[in-house]
Design a protein around this motif. Structure first.
Motif, PDB file in Angstrom:
ATOM      1  N   ALA A  53       0.858  -1.184   0.000  1.00 45.15           N
ATOM      2  CA  ALA A  53       0.000   0.000   0.000  1.00 45.15           C
ATOM      3  C   ALA A  53       0.895   1.235   0.000  1.00 45.15           C
ATOM      4  N   ILE A  54       0.415   2.324  -0.620  1.00 42.73           N
ATOM      5  CA  ILE A  54       1.247   3.508  -0.822  1.00 42.73           C
ATOM      6  C   ILE A  54       0.584   4.738  -0.210  1.00 42.73           C
ATOM      7  N   ILE A  55       1.385   5.484   0.542  1.00 44.68           N
ATOM      8  CA  ILE A  55       0.972   6.800   1.046  1.00 44.68           C
ATOM      9  C   ILE A  55       1.967   7.818   0.501  1.00 44.68           C
ATOM     10  N   GLU A  56       1.457   8.861  -0.146  1.00 49.22           N
ATOM     11  CA  GLU A  56       2.321   9.911  -0.676  1.00 49.22           C
ATOM     12  C   GLU A  56       1.981  11.241  -0.015  1.00 49.22           C
ATOM     13  N   ASN A  57       2.968  12.138  -0.053  1.00 48.65           N
ATOM     14  CA  ASN A  57       2.749  13.468   0.512  1.00 48.65           C
ATOM     15  C   ASN A  57       3.477  14.492  -0.356  1.00 48.65           C
ATOM     16  N   GLY A  58       2.896  15.692  -0.433  1.00 48.61           N
ATOM     17  CA  GLY A  58       3.535  16.778  -1.165  1.00 48.61           C
ATOM     18  C   GLY A  58       2.800  18.072  -0.890  1.00 48.61           C
ATOM     19  N   THR A  59       3.544  19.143  -0.727  1.00 49.89           N
ATOM     20  CA  THR A  59       2.916  20.421  -0.391  1.00 49.89           C
ATOM     21  C   THR A  59       2.285  21.085  -1.607  1.00 49.89           C
ATOM     22  N   TRP A  60       2.965  21.057  -2.754  1.00 48.11           N
ATOM     23  CA  TRP A  60       2.354  21.679  -3.940  1.00 48.11           C
ATOM     24  C   TRP A  60       2.156  20.702  -5.094  1.00 48.11           C
ATOM     25  N   ALA A  61       2.850  19.558  -5.060  1.00 47.35           N
ATOM     26  CA  ALA A  61       2.661  18.559  -6.116  1.00 47.35           C
ATOM     27  C   ALA A  61       3.080  17.198  -5.583  1.00 47.35           C
ATOM     28  N   ALA A  62       2.119  16.431  -5.108  1.00 42.13           N
ATOM     29  CA  ALA A  62       2.412  15.096  -4.579  1.00 42.13           C
ATOM     30  C   ALA A  62       2.658  14.139  -5.744  1.00 42.13           C
ATOM     31  N   GLN A  63       3.918  13.808  -5.953  1.00 45.60           N
ATOM     32  CA  GLN A  63       4.316  12.956  -7.073  1.00 45.60           C
ATOM     33  C   GLN A  63       4.927  11.622  -6.638  1.00 45.60           C
ATOM     34  N   SER A  64       5.249  11.494  -5.368  1.00 44.22           N
ATOM     35  CA  SER A  64       6.015  10.315  -4.926  1.00 44.22           C
ATOM     36  C   SER A  64       5.246   9.013  -5.128  1.00 44.22           C
ATOM     37  N   GLY A  65       3.942   9.027  -4.874  1.00 46.93           N
ATOM     38  CA  GLY A  65       3.173   7.791  -4.978  1.00 46.93           C
ATOM     39  C   GLY A  65       3.147   7.233  -6.388  1.00 46.93           C
ATOM     40  N   LYS A  66       2.935   8.106  -7.341  1.00 47.05           N
ATOM     41  CA  LYS A  66       2.920   7.686  -8.744  1.00 47.05           C
ATOM     42  C   LYS A  66       4.254   7.063  -9.135  1.00 47.05           C
ATOM     43  N   GLN A  67       5.345   7.668  -8.666  1.00 50.80           N
ATOM     44  CA  GLN A  67       6.668   7.163  -9.032  1.00 50.80           C
ATOM     45  C   GLN A  67       7.029   5.891  -8.265  1.00 50.80           C
ATOM     46  N   ILE A  68       6.558   5.775  -7.042  1.00 47.04           N
ATOM     47  CA  ILE A  68       6.734   4.512  -6.299  1.00 47.04           C
ATOM     48  C   ILE A  68       6.033   3.378  -7.031  1.00 47.04           C
ATOM     49  N   ARG A  69       4.817   3.645  -7.445  1.00 44.74           N
ATOM     50  CA  ARG A  69       4.045   2.624  -8.150  1.00 44.74           C
ATOM     51  C   ARG A  69       4.743   2.217  -9.456  1.00 44.74           C
ATOM     52  N   ALA A  70       5.328   3.190 -10.131  1.00 44.03           N
ATOM     53  CA  ALA A  70       6.012   2.887 -11.395  1.00 44.03           C
ATOM     54  C   ALA A  70       7.197   1.951 -11.176  1.00 44.03           C
ATOM     55  N   ILE A  71       7.941   2.153 -10.082  1.00 49.39           N
ATOM     56  CA  ILE A  71       9.063   1.259  -9.794  1.00 49.39           C
ATOM     57  C   ILE A  71       8.553  -0.128  -9.404  1.00 49.39           C
ATOM     58  N   LEU A  72       7.490  -0.173  -8.612  1.00 54.10           N
ATOM     59  CA  LEU A  72       6.930  -1.464  -8.210  1.00 54.10           C
ATOM     60  C   LEU A  72       6.431  -2.257  -9.409  1.00 54.10           C
ATOM     61  N   GLU A  73       5.930  -1.558 -10.424  1.00 51.50           N
ATOM     62  CA  GLU A  73       5.425  -2.247 -11.611  1.00 51.50           C
ATOM     63  C   GLU A  73       6.541  -2.934 -12.387  1.00 51.50           C
ATOM     64  N   GLN A  74       7.779  -2.549 -12.126  1.00 49.23           N
ATOM     65  CA  GLN A  74       8.914  -3.184 -12.786  1.00 49.23           C
ATOM     66  C   GLN A  74       9.353  -4.462 -12.068  1.00 49.23           C
ATOM     67  N   MET A  75       8.743  -4.726 -10.918  1.00 52.15           N
ATOM     68  CA  MET A  75       9.076  -5.915 -10.154  1.00 52.15           C
ATOM     69  C   MET A  75       8.050  -7.014 -10.423  1.00 52.15           C
ATOM     70  N   LYS A  76       8.376  -8.216  -9.997  1.00 50.90           N
ATOM     71  CA  LYS A  76       7.538  -9.373 -10.292  1.00 50.90           C
ATOM     72  C   LYS A  76       6.544  -9.639  -9.174  1.00 50.90           C
ATOM     73  N   ASP A  77       5.275  -9.787  -9.564  1.00 50.74           N
ATOM     74  CA  ASP A  77       4.213 -10.208  -8.636  1.00 50.74           C
ATOM     75  C   ASP A  77       4.121  -9.317  -7.405  1.00 50.74           C
ATOM     76  N   ILE A  78       4.173  -8.014  -7.620  1.00 50.03           N
ATOM     77  CA  ILE A  78       3.903  -7.052  -6.550  1.00 50.03           C
ATOM     78  C   ILE A  78       2.488  -6.545  -6.743  1.00 50.03           C
ATOM     79  N   SER A  79       1.628  -6.779  -5.760  1.00 48.29           N
ATOM     80  CA  SER A  79       0.233  -6.353  -5.818  1.00 48.29           C
ATOM     81  C   SER A  79       0.063  -5.077  -4.997  1.00 48.29           C
ATOM     82  N   VAL A  80      -0.368  -3.996  -5.648  1.00 49.25           N
ATOM     83  CA  VAL A  80      -0.581  -2.723  -4.955  1.00 49.25           C
ATOM     84  C   VAL A  80      -2.052  -2.628  -4.572  1.00 49.25           C
ATOM     85  N   VAL A  81      -2.289  -2.422  -3.291  1.00 50.79           N
ATOM     86  CA  VAL A  81      -3.647  -2.389  -2.753  1.00 50.79           C
ATOM     87  C   VAL A  81      -4.250  -0.996  -2.921  1.00 50.79           C
TER      88      VAL A  81
END
Length: 403
Positions: free
Chosen positions: A342-370
Motif C-alpha cells: 500500500a502507498i501513502i504519498e505526501n507533497g505540499t504543492w505537487a504530490a508525485q512520490s506515490g505515482k513514481q513509487i508505483r512505477a518502480i513497483l510495476e517493474q518488479m515481479k508479482d507485486i500487488s498494490v492495494v
C-alpha cells in the motif's frame, strides 16, 4: 596465541573473527563484527579449505601453523575467490611452497587476476563431481555458480558428511567462543543477521540458490561449515528451510512492515496513524522504520521477511524522497517479489512520490498494490481518515485469513 578448534577427529577450525570492521564489503553495517572461517583437514595429506581476510592474517597464520604442528601443507582448496576469503592465498604459497592449489577453472582465472605469483605450476583444477583423495577422506566438489560469484564451488567430505558451503549458510557476526549454531540462541541473536546477510549478499540469485539446494538434497549432510558465522551440526533442516524460503522470494512471516521517508514529520505521522489503525484491527505483527535512520540493508531484509508492506514517502524535488527511492531501487536490484503493498504519498504543492513509487513497483515481479495511493497535501487532515480506514480495511482483507 593460537586459537584453533577441533571439530572432528581430524578437522580443525582455523579461522578468526574481526570486531573492528564497521562495514562489510564497505557498505553493510556490522556492529557485531564478522568471522572469517577456514578449515584444516589433517589426514594422510593435509588440506586447508579457504584462507581468510587480510585483517585477521596474524591470528589465521598462528592457527594454521599450530594445527599443522610441523607438518607440511599439501593442498589448499579455494571454494570462493572473494578477497575476504582469498586474500592470503599468496602468503600461504610463500609459507608452504610445495602446496597444491585445488580449485575450478573460473576461480583459477580470478587467482591470476588478483595475484602475480605462478599459480599454474601448483594448480590442480576440478570440475563438477571431481574428487580429491587425502587418505581416509574423499572430497567431492560441487559447482554452485552465482551463489554468489560465478566461480563459487562447495566441497563435500564423503566420509564425515560435511559440506564446506562457501558463502552459503553464512551470517554476519563475530563468533564469541561458541562456534556451533546449537551452542547459541540462534533465533534471538543470529537470525536477523543471517537474513540480512543472505538477502543483501546472495538474495539476488534466488534461482541459483535453488539449484544449489537441489544438489544439496541429493547428499547426506551431517554438518555445514560456512565461511562466515556458526557451524551447523544439528537441526540443519531449519536453516536450509530458511534459505529455501528466502531464495523462493516467499514471505517468511505474515505481517505488516511500514517504512516511511519523511522530511518534516508529517508523512511519519500518517504512517504512525496507519500502524494504529492496523493494530486496532487486530494485526499484531507490525514493524515500522524510518528510512532516513535505518540502513537500507536492514530495510531490504525486513521487506523480505514480511508479507505486506506500507510505503509512505514525501515528495522531494518532484520525485520520491531519496531514502525511499534508495530502498525501492535496492529492492528491485535484489529481485524482491510476491508481496502486497500500500502507498501513502505526501507533497505540499505537487504530490508525485506515490505515482513514481508505483512505477518502480510495476517493474518488479508479482507485486500487488492495494487500492489507490493515499495522497496527502502537507499533512493528513481529519477528513482523510475515511480514506485511510478504507486502505487499512483492504490491507486487513489480505491479511486476516492467516492472522
Amino acid at each position: 596465541m593460537h586459537n584453533y578448534r577441533q571439530l572432528t577427529s581430524d578437522l580443525y577450525y582455523v579461522g578468526a573473527s574481526d570486531r573492528k570492521l564497521a562495514l562489510f564489503e564497505n557498505v553493510y553495517p556490522i556492529p557485531r563484527g564478522v568471522s572469517y572461517n577456514s578449515y584444516l583437514l589433517l589426514d594422510e595429506k593435509t588440506v586447508l579449505l579457504d584462507t581468510a581476510d587480510a585483517a585477521v592474517s596474524g591470528q589465521f597464520f598462528e592457527n594454521v601453523a599450530a594445527a599443522l604442528d610441523g607438518r607440511p601443507l599439501d593442498y589448499l582448496v579455494v571454494n570462493h575467490m572473494e578477497p575476504d576469503h582469498c586474500a592470503l592465498i599468496e602468503d600461504i604459497v610463500l609459507r608452504y611452497p610445495t602446496v597444491t592449489v585445488v580449485t575450478n577453472n573460473k576461480a583459477a582465472a580470478m587467482i591470476r587476476q588478483f595475484f602475480s605469483f605462478d599459480i599454474d605450476s601448483r594448480l590442480q583444477t576440478v570440475a563438477e563431481g571431481g574428487t580429491l583423495n587425502t587418505g581416509r577422506h574423499t572430497l567431492t566438489f560441487v559447482m554452485t555458480p552465482m551463489v554468489h560469484w560465478p566461480e563459487v564451488m562447495m566441497t563435500y567430505d564423503t566420509v564425515d558428511k560435511i559440506l564446506f558451503s562457501a558463502d552459503a549458510f553464512g551470517t554476519f557476526g563475530a563468533l564469541n567462543g561458541n562456534i556451533y549454531a546449537d551452542e547459541v540462541n540462534f533465533d534471538r541473536d543470529w537470525l536477523d543477521d543471517a537474513r540480512r546477510y543472505f538477502i543483501n549478499i546472495v538474495g539476488k540469485y534466488g534461482v541459483q540458490v535453488q539449484s544449489a539446494l537441489k544438489k544439496a538434497a541429493t547428499i547426506d549432510i551431517q554438518m555445514i561449515c560456512p565461511l562466515h558465522g556458526p557451524i551447523w551440526r544439528k537441526e540443519l533442516g531449519y536453516f536450509i528451510g530458511k534459505y529455501d524460503t528466502w531464495s523462493k522470494y516467499l514471505p517468511e512471516e505474515r505481517g505488516l512492515l511500514i517504512v516511511y521517508a519523511s522530511v518534516y514529520g508529517h508523512t511519519a505521522s500518517a504512517a504512525e496513524k496507519m500502524a494504529s489503525l492496523m493494530a486496532e484491527r487486530g494485526v499484531r505483527n507490525i514493524a515500522m522504520y524510518d528510512a532516513s535512520h535505518t540502513h537500507v540493508s536492514q530495510l531490504v531484509s525486513e521487506a523480505f521477511r514480511f508479507s505486506h508492506v506500507v510505503l509512505a514517502s514525501s515528495t522531494y524535488n518532484a520525485g520520491i524522497f531519496t531514502p525511499m527511492e534508495n530502498l525501492l531501487l535496492d529492492l528491485k536490484a535484489h529481485n524482491w517479489q510476491n508481496r502486497t503493498v500500500a502507498i501513502i504519498e505526501n507533497g505540499t504543492w505537487a504530490a508525485q512520490s506515490g505515482k513514481q513509487i508505483r512505477a518502480i513497483l510495476e517493474q518488479m515481479k508479482d507485486i500487488s498494490v492495494v487500492g489507490e495511493n493515499l495522497s496527502l497535501k502537507s499533512a493528513m487532515k481529519p477528513d482523510q481518515l475515511a480514506d485511510m480506514n478504507t486502505l487499512a480495511d483492504l490491507l486487513l482483507a489480505e491479511l486476516k485469513e492467516e492472522l
